[in-house]
Design a protein around this motif. Structure first.
Motif, PDB file in Angstrom:
ATOM      1  N   GLY A 176     -61.825  24.420  65.906  1.00  0.00           N
ATOM      2  CA  GLY A 176     -62.608  24.174  65.718  1.00  0.00           C
ATOM      3  C   GLY A 176     -62.844  23.288  64.671  1.00  0.00           C
ATOM      4  O   GLY A 176     -62.014  22.336  64.104  1.00  0.00           O
ATOM      5  N   ASP A 177     -64.194  23.365  63.858  1.00  0.00           N
ATOM      6  CA  ASP A 177     -64.222  22.103  63.087  1.00  0.00           C
ATOM      7  C   ASP A 177     -64.061  21.873  61.875  1.00  0.00           C
ATOM      8  O   ASP A 177     -63.287  23.351  61.031  1.00  0.00           O
ATOM      9  N   LEU A 178     -63.651  21.045  60.984  1.00  0.00           N
ATOM     10  CA  LEU A 178     -63.202  20.997  59.511  1.00  0.00           C
ATOM     11  C   LEU A 178     -63.860  20.514  58.449  1.00  0.00           C
ATOM     12  O   LEU A 178     -64.343  19.178  58.965  1.00  0.00           O
ATOM     13  N   GLU A 179     -63.523  20.725  57.830  1.00  0.00           N
ATOM     14  CA  GLU A 179     -63.409  19.701  56.239  1.00  0.00           C
ATOM     15  C   GLU A 179     -62.769  19.110  55.799  1.00  0.00           C
ATOM     16  O   GLU A 179     -62.485  20.438  54.671  1.00  0.00           O
ATOM     17  N   VAL A 180     -62.660  18.562  54.984  1.00  0.00           N
ATOM     18  CA  VAL A 180     -61.775  17.927  54.223  1.00  0.00           C
ATOM     19  C   VAL A 180     -61.889  16.796  52.969  1.00  0.00           C
ATOM     20  O   VAL A 180     -62.465  16.352  53.527  1.00  0.00           O
ATOM     21  N   ASP A 181     -61.136  15.756  52.155  1.00  0.00           N
ATOM     22  CA  ASP A 181     -60.667  15.397  51.417  1.00  0.00           C
ATOM     23  C   ASP A 181     -60.325  14.390  52.498  1.00  0.00           C
ATOM     24  O   ASP A 181     -60.882  12.927  52.316  1.00  0.00           O
ATOM     25  N   VAL A 182     -59.289  13.749  53.055  1.00  0.00           N
ATOM     26  CA  VAL A 182     -58.891  12.683  53.597  1.00  0.00           C
ATOM     27  C   VAL A 182     -58.622  13.280  55.032  1.00  0.00           C
ATOM     28  O   VAL A 182     -57.959  14.239  54.950  1.00  0.00           O
ATOM     29  N   ALA A 183     -58.969  12.556  56.458  1.00  0.00           N
ATOM     30  CA  ALA A 183     -59.362  12.696  57.059  1.00  0.00           C
ATOM     31  C   ALA A 183     -58.523  11.509  57.645  1.00  0.00           C
ATOM     32  O   ALA A 183     -58.677  10.714  57.711  1.00  0.00           O
ATOM     33  N   ILE A 184     -57.206  11.541  58.599  1.00  0.00           N
ATOM     34  CA  ILE A 184     -56.196  10.588  58.728  1.00  0.00           C
ATOM     35  C   ILE A 184     -56.357  10.934  60.653  1.00  0.00           C
ATOM     36  O   ILE A 184     -55.544  11.686  60.879  1.00  0.00           O
ATOM     37  N   VAL A 185     -56.505   9.580  61.226  1.00  0.00           N
ATOM     38  CA  VAL A 185     -55.776   9.473  63.197  1.00  0.00           C
ATOM     39  C   VAL A 185     -54.689   8.838  62.857  1.00  0.00           C
ATOM     40  O   VAL A 185     -54.977   7.937  62.672  1.00  0.00           O
ATOM     41  N   GLY A 186     -53.979   9.319  63.613  1.00  0.00           N
ATOM     42  CA  GLY A 186     -52.683   9.103  64.280  1.00  0.00           C
ATOM     43  C   GLY A 186     -51.194  10.190  62.884  1.00  0.00           C
ATOM     44  O   GLY A 186     -52.167   9.279  61.986  1.00  0.00           O
ATOM     45  N   ALA A 187     -50.236  10.171  63.273  1.00  0.00           N
ATOM     46  CA  ALA A 187     -49.593  10.602  63.042  1.00  0.00           C
ATOM     47  C   ALA A 187     -47.875   9.837  62.923  1.00  0.00           C
ATOM     48  O   ALA A 187     -47.123   9.883  63.679  1.00  0.00           O
ATOM     49  N   GLY A 188     -48.175   8.439  63.003  1.00  0.00           N
ATOM     50  CA  GLY A 188     -47.677   7.170  62.944  1.00  0.00           C
ATOM     51  C   GLY A 188     -46.847   7.072  61.675  1.00  0.00           C
ATOM     52  O   GLY A 188     -47.604   7.939  60.882  1.00  0.00           O
ATOM     53  N   TYR A 189     -45.814   6.039  61.829  1.00  0.00           N
ATOM     54  CA  TYR A 189     -46.161   5.797  59.941  1.00  0.00           C
ATOM     55  C   TYR A 189     -46.687   5.611  58.960  1.00  0.00           C
ATOM     56  O   TYR A 189     -47.097   6.088  58.084  1.00  0.00           O
ATOM     57  N   THR A 190     -48.317   4.412  59.687  1.00  0.00           N
ATOM     58  CA  THR A 190     -49.369   4.368  59.078  1.00  0.00           C
ATOM     59  C   THR A 190     -50.075   5.573  58.233  1.00  0.00           C
ATOM     60  O   THR A 190     -50.212   5.489  57.208  1.00  0.00           O
ATOM     61  N   GLY A 191     -49.796   6.233  59.344  1.00  0.00           N
ATOM     62  CA  GLY A 191     -51.120   8.436  58.761  1.00  0.00           C
ATOM     63  C   GLY A 191     -49.539   8.410  57.818  1.00  0.00           C
ATOM     64  O   GLY A 191     -50.390   9.020  56.984  1.00  0.00           O
ATOM     65  N   LEU A 192     -49.186   8.501  58.597  1.00  0.00           N
ATOM     66  CA  LEU A 192     -47.948   9.580  57.361  1.00  0.00           C
ATOM     67  C   LEU A 192     -47.489   9.099  56.011  1.00  0.00           C
ATOM     68  O   LEU A 192     -46.940   9.427  55.036  1.00  0.00           O
ATOM     69  N   TRP A 193     -47.190   7.329  56.451  1.00  0.00           N
ATOM     70  CA  TRP A 193     -46.851   7.264  54.436  1.00  0.00           C
ATOM     71  C   TRP A 193     -48.674   7.444  53.362  1.00  0.00           C
ATOM     72  O   TRP A 193     -47.956   7.365  53.011  1.00  0.00           O
ATOM     73  N   THR A 194     -49.265   6.930  53.939  1.00  0.00           N
ATOM     74  CA  THR A 194     -50.744   7.255  53.771  1.00  0.00           C
ATOM     75  C   THR A 194     -50.875   8.578  52.835  1.00  0.00           C
ATOM     76  O   THR A 194     -51.150   9.081  51.786  1.00  0.00           O
ATOM     77  N   ALA A 195     -50.571   9.640  54.147  1.00  0.00           N
ATOM     78  CA  ALA A 195     -50.181  10.927  53.988  1.00  0.00           C
ATOM     79  C   ALA A 195     -49.366  11.795  52.470  1.00  0.00           C
ATOM     80  O   ALA A 195     -49.714  12.361  51.620  1.00  0.00           O
ATOM     81  N   TYR A 196     -47.754  10.792  52.763  1.00  0.00           N
ATOM     82  CA  TYR A 196     -47.507  11.256  51.756  1.00  0.00           C
ATOM     83  C   TYR A 196     -47.801  10.362  50.032  1.00  0.00           C
ATOM     84  O   TYR A 196     -47.664  11.186  49.327  1.00  0.00           O
ATOM     85  N   TYR A 197     -48.290   9.456  50.069  1.00  0.00           N
ATOM     86  CA  TYR A 197     -48.821   8.449  48.560  1.00  0.00           C
ATOM     87  C   TYR A 197     -49.568   9.264  48.018  1.00  0.00           C
ATOM     88  O   TYR A 197     -49.534   9.661  47.372  1.00  0.00           O
ATOM     89  N   LEU A 198     -50.807   9.602  49.369  1.00  0.00           N
ATOM     90  CA  LEU A 198     -52.173  10.125  48.196  1.00  0.00           C
ATOM     91  C   LEU A 198     -51.389  11.695  47.845  1.00  0.00           C
ATOM     92  O   LEU A 198     -51.648  11.953  47.108  1.00  0.00           O
ATOM     93  N   ALA A 199     -50.618  12.775  48.796  1.00  0.00           N
ATOM     94  CA  ALA A 199     -50.206  14.027  47.896  1.00  0.00           C
ATOM     95  C   ALA A 199     -48.972  13.376  46.651  1.00  0.00           C
ATOM     96  O   ALA A 199     -49.483  14.597  46.247  1.00  0.00           O
ATOM     97  N   GLU A 200     -48.502  12.741  47.018  1.00  0.00           N
ATOM     98  CA  GLU A 200     -47.551  12.820  46.407  1.00  0.00           C
ATOM     99  C   GLU A 200     -48.499  12.256  44.545  1.00  0.00           C
ATOM    100  O   GLU A 200     -48.277  13.064  43.602  1.00  0.00           O
ATOM    101  N   ALA A 201     -49.742  11.554  44.438  1.00  0.00           N
ATOM    102  CA  ALA A 201     -50.402  11.414  43.484  1.00  0.00           C
ATOM    103  C   ALA A 201     -51.547  12.203  42.681  1.00  0.00           C
ATOM    104  O   ALA A 201     -51.719  12.062  41.792  1.00  0.00           O
ATOM    105  N   ARG A 202     -52.051  13.349  44.196  1.00  0.00           N
ATOM    106  CA  ARG A 202     -53.040  14.751  44.316  1.00  0.00           C
ATOM    107  C   ARG A 202     -52.592  15.178  44.836  1.00  0.00           C
ATOM    108  O   ARG A 202     -53.326  15.390  46.045  1.00  0.00           O
ATOM    109  N   PRO A 203     -52.048  16.109  44.584  1.00  0.00           N
ATOM    110  CA  PRO A 203     -51.592  17.041  45.342  1.00  0.00           C
ATOM    111  C   PRO A 203     -53.204  18.581  45.303  1.00  0.00           C
ATOM    112  O   PRO A 203     -53.008  19.177  46.202  1.00  0.00           O
ATOM    113  N   ASP A 204     -53.492  17.958  44.903  1.00  0.00           N
ATOM    114  CA  ASP A 204     -54.900  18.561  44.774  1.00  0.00           C
ATOM    115  C   ASP A 204     -56.061  18.622  45.691  1.00  0.00           C
ATOM    116  O   ASP A 204     -56.918  19.394  45.840  1.00  0.00           O
TER     117      ASP A 204
END
Length: 459
Positions: free
Chosen positions: A26-54
């Motif tokens: 189904g369709d989805l709305e988010v603040d940040v959508a990342i394409v790819g669950a390799g190192y680049t995508g995961l590190w980006t998500a990690y640091y974003l979530a750490e800095a802005r848990p909201d």
């Protein structure tokens, strides 16, 4: 256990069942959508979530987290950056190039720090990298490399030249004449790291949708094979798989790198090889080889040279090339005769992304909400971490030392259309092979290598 466990030694020994997470339905709305669950995508998500848990952050992955290069690479977490100091400075300044170099060295320790903090046991050992010289031409290049480092103000702590005795204490490869050594590299188990990161980002509220293939990236929008994802920010973290996205077929080329792994070797065999500190290793040939001693005492050994596929086509067959795997096994025995007779238990490979100028980049355009990072040319284990921290600051609008590094905003030219790039890339690969044969036979620098180097790029 899922078939994904059979991809490589790393996948098999990661301690995972590899069952895919649920796909997006189904369709989805988010603040940040990342394409790819390799190192680049995961590190980006990690640091974003750490800095802005909201923030509501989602990662969309075509297969499973760690399916691609992040889970099947040679396990070097190194400070290597694909573009040389001279190339980086040419597009910025000497000071900026040195800042990029420092950031890469610091990033190796940051990866180690986060793994420890998150309880990720990725078999990490910071033993540095030894690059042995086995011909007079390779030794001369090693001397020039160290002299070049000194001209940039880099001392013994960053790169040292080892004589034959010192080199053989670290790595007793046949015919060793000397070596270079840098401490700025750690051997890792890449699949354990990427899977641990996936769990760490989920613990911070990030959702990973697996078996959800993105087909196109548009301003503030992703299209999958079924659904649409709307986001304030879209992050392309697809590296060698970038050509599979609509309109990005010539951004990078997917070049194969193949690997073999031995059975666990005895203490007697290791006494004849070295690598007591689990140093990563290579030699000074033109066509790159690389290796490491694993935590369970296997020798993992890889190299480039498999042909590039026409049209940047990527298939599951890219993990295998009989001729290249056989050549790797022969080279391994040539380097370390004590390995002869020991079983090769795993053979695998995958694709890495190479931009036309061999220069990695990271960027974000607030106007269309599209961010990206990639073009690591096989040096991505640490560089992805720097990319993730940099993308965090760019996306959140935080001015930092990272956002002014010279790779930020760098734009690589596009690759030539087919059949030109197929002809050019494969000719370059063949030329590097010929150059190595020529140097081994003559002991002198190769005219072929000097002629083709500007066409194929490199360090």
């Amino acid at each position: 256990m899922s078939d994904y466990a059979g991809i490589s030694l790393w996948h098999e020994t990661a301690g995972e069942d590899w069952e895919p997470r649920p796909a997006l339905m189904g369709d989805l709305e988010v603040d940040v959508a990342i394409v790819g669950a390799g190192y680049t995508g995961l590190w980006t998500a990690y640091y974003l979530a750490e800095a802005r848990p909201d923030l509501k952050v989602a990662i969309l992955e075509a297969e499973v987290a760690g399916f691609g290069a992040s889970g099947r690479n040679g396990g070097w977490c190194s400070a290597l950056f694909p573009a040389s100091l001279d190339k980086v400075a040419a597009g910025s300044s000497r000071e900026a190039a040195l800042a990029q170099d420092r950031a890469m060295r610091e990033t190796v320790d940051e990866v180690i720090r986060v793994a420890a903090a998150e309880g990720i046991d990725a078999d990490i050992a910071k033993g540095g990298t030894v690059v042995v010289a086995r011909t007079p031409a390779q030794l001369e290049r090693a001397r020039h490399e160290v002299e070049h480092a000194r001209s940039w103000g880099l001392g013994e702590a960053e790169l040292s030249l080892l004589d034959q005795e010192a080199a053989e204490k670290r790595l007793a490869a046949t015919g060793t004449l000397g070596a270079t050594y840098t401490p700025d590299c750690a051997a890792i188990h890449p699949a354990k790291l990427v899977r641990g990161l996936a769990r760490a980002v989920e613990a911070r509220g990030v959702t990973i949708y697996e078996q959800t293939r993105v087909t196109s990236i548009e301003p503030h929008l992703l299209r999958t094979e079924r659904d649409v994802v709307s986001a304030d920010v879209v992050v392309r973290a697809t590296e060698g798989y970038t050509p599979t996205l609509a309109g990005l077929e010539r951004e990078v080329i997917p070049v194969r790198s193949l690997i073999v792994a031995t059975e666990p070797l005895t203490d007697l065999v290791w006494a004849s090889i070295g690598l007591e500190e689990r140093e990563t290793f290579s030699d000074g040939r033109h066509l790159l080889i690389y290796g490491q001693r694993t935590a369970d005492d296997r020798l993992v050994f890889g190299g480039r040279g498999a042909p590039y596929s026409f049209g940047s086509k990527i298939t599951h067959a890219d993990s295998s090339d009989l001729r290249t795997h056989r050549r790797l096994q022969e080279t391994l025995v040539e380097l370390f005769p004590a390995v002869r007779g020991h079983s090769i238990t795993h053979r695998w490979g995958g694709v890495l992304g190479i931009p036309r100028d061999w220069h990695a980049s990271v960027g974000y355009d607030p106007a269309n909400g599209i961010a990206h990072a990639g073009g690591y040319v096989g040096d991505g284990v640490a560089t992805t971490n720097l990319a993730g921290r940099t993308l965090r600051d760019l996306i959140l609008g935080t001015d930092s030392d990272l956002t002014v590094l010279p790779w930020v905003g760098h734009v690589s030219p596009r690759w030539e259309p087919e059949p030109l790039r197929w002809l050019g890339v494969n000719a370059g690969l063949r030329a590097m092979t010929v150059a190595d044969v020529e140097e081994t036979a003559t002991g002198k620098g190769s005219l072929v290598a000097r002629a083709v180097a500007p066409l194929v790029g490199g360090h």
